[in-house]
Design an enzyme around this catalytic site. Structure first.
Site, short mmCIF file in Angstrom:
data_model
loop_
_atom_site.label_atom_id
_atom_site.label_comp_id
_atom_site.label_asym_id
_atom_site.label_seq_id
_atom_site.Cartn_x
_atom_site.Cartn_y
_atom_site.Cartn_z
N LEU A 75 0.85 -1.43 -0.32
CA LEU A 75 0.49 0.39 -0.13
C LEU A 75 1.05 1.35 -0.15
O LEU A 75 0.39 2.14 0.47
CB LEU A 75 -0.72 -0.53 0.89
CG LEU A 75 -1.43 -1.48 1.37
CD1 LEU A 75 -2.76 -0.97 2.22
CD2 LEU A 75 -2.61 -1.38 0.44
N CYS A 76 2.05 1.22 -0.39
CA CYS A 76 2.79 2.41 -0.82
C CYS A 76 2.85 2.60 -1.41
O CYS A 76 3.15 1.86 -2.32
CB CYS A 76 4.65 2.34 0.47
SG CYS A 76 5.00 1.43 1.55
N HIS A 77 2.83 4.37 -1.57
CA HIS A 77 3.19 5.06 -2.74
C HIS A 77 4.34 4.67 -4.03
O HIS A 77 5.18 4.70 -2.78
CB HIS A 77 2.42 6.28 -2.47
CG HIS A 77 1.55 6.41 -2.27
ND1 HIS A 77 0.74 6.92 -1.03
CD2 HIS A 77 -0.09 7.10 -2.62
CE1 HIS A 77 -0.32 6.48 -0.58
NE2 HIS A 77 -0.68 7.08 -1.84
N ASP A 126 23.44 -11.50 6.50
CA ASP A 126 23.87 -12.22 5.37
C ASP A 126 25.71 -12.32 5.21
O ASP A 126 26.21 -13.31 4.82
CB ASP A 126 23.44 -11.88 3.77
CG ASP A 126 23.65 -12.91 3.01
OD1 ASP A 126 23.59 -14.11 2.57
OD2 ASP A 126 24.39 -11.94 1.78
#
Length: 347
Positions: A75-77, A126
């Site tokens: 839902l991020c722009h 990592d």
């Protein structure tokens, strides 16, 4: 009662419509840490891990993560990011991560900054897992944000802790019905952000322990500031560190180290390149305080001044120089910051 912005009246997930919001400059700063072993910290600082160039790889991963936030979080722009920076610091058994993101638009960049920290931290994991598979990424959190209708926001823990300590002091000022009321004023740093930078090639490489940055952080936190750092940079990278420290528009930036006459001491020149106005009296007072006890303190070339509404002060890279700086700054700091902000005395 506050409502969740990404949930509609029927309880369904939605993307917020920001088309009616005005474009403003927006900045967010986030932080986290990779808890690991002292051995990993030593190897990373010495650039001696089996997977080489750990910090550069994690920095690039964090920047790339910020750019791809809208692809990772539904839902991020999509934002046109004008700047993303990722920096690292060290404790005895952790690698700290800070990221800032900046844009000009109708919605904030908090998620971009948080994603940069998360992805940089996962990349660090990592890179170090061959030595410490039990490393953990902790405390990914928003520190500050600026822009939009809510303006400046600082994470409340430090401010609340400072307020509680002052309230406790007021309560302890007397007992019984005849106790005198004690006036409680907000601490100098309440609602303000400070950044502490350390210019030391040896500390950045892990061959020297910094004894100045933590002292400044402890002092500023006691004054109620929300503090970023200490952020450690090699002397050759201090210009980058100073520039990045201004991304969140803090009230105060204090650097330690790199102010001497050595060919590698570059902090004053890097600072002058950023200043709009100098405050020569502050730097002179710090030198005079040090010279009264240690004549060689006169060799410090530290400067002080204003970059926009941020006060920048260079301190020498010695415990004594930092102590002198604190003794000069503390009586004037509240008044100075109020003047820079355009207000009266800070109460």
């Amino acid at each position: 009662m506050s409502e969740l912005s990404h949930v509609d009246a029927e309880g369904r997930a939605r993307m917020v419509d920001v088309s009616a919001k005005a474009d403003t400059a927006r900045v967010a700063v986030a932080a986290g840490e990779l808890r690991t072993t002292a051995e990993v910290v030593r190897l990373v600082r010495a650039d001696d891990m089996p997977k080489a160039d750990v910090l550069s790889t994690a920095r690039l991963a964090g920047i790339n993560g910020a750019k791809k936030t809208s692809e990772l979080i539904p839902l991020c722009h999509q934002l046109a990011l004008s700047s993303v920076s990722v920096s690292f610091g060290f404790t005895e058994d952790s690698i700290t991560i800070e990221a800032s993101a900046k844009t000009k638009g109708p919605t904030g960049v908090e998620m971009e900054a948080l994603t940069a920290v998360a992805v940089a931290g996962l990349t660090l994991h990592d890179m170090v897992k061959a030595v410490d598979p039990a490393a953990t990424l902790n405390g990914v959190r928003l520190l500050t944000k600026d822009g939009g209708k809510h303006g400046h926001w600082v994470r409340p823990e430090t401010e609340n802790a400072a307020h509680r300590s002052h309230s406790d002091a007021a309560t302890a000022g007397g007992h019984g019905q005849h106790a005198k009321p004690v006036e409680v004023r907000a601490p100098i740093g309440s609602g303000r952000e400070a950044v502490v930078l350390v210019a030391s090639t040896g500390t950045a490489a892990g061959t020297r322990e910094d004894t100045t940055g933590p002292v400044l952080v402890k002092w500023l936190e006691a004054l109620g500031f929300s503090v970023r750092g200490p952020l450690v940079y090699a002397d050759s990278d201090i210009a980058y560190g100073l520039s990045e420290s201004l991304a969140s528009e803090p009230a105060l930036v204090i650097s330690t180290g790199g102010t001497g006459a050595s060919p590698t001491d570059a902090t004053p020149e890097a600072t002058l390149a950023l200043l709009d106005r100098e405050l020569p009296g502050i730097a002179d007072a710090i030198r005079q305080r040090g010279t009264a006890k240690f004549p060689l303190a006169a060799l410090s070339r530290g400067v002080a001044g204003l970059a926009g509404r941020t006060v920048i002060v260079n301190l020498p890279g010695s415990p004594g120089g930092v102590k002198d700086g604190i003794s000069v700054l503390e009586p004037m700091l509240g008044h100075l910051l109020d003047q820079v902000a355009g207000g009266g005395s800070h109460e």
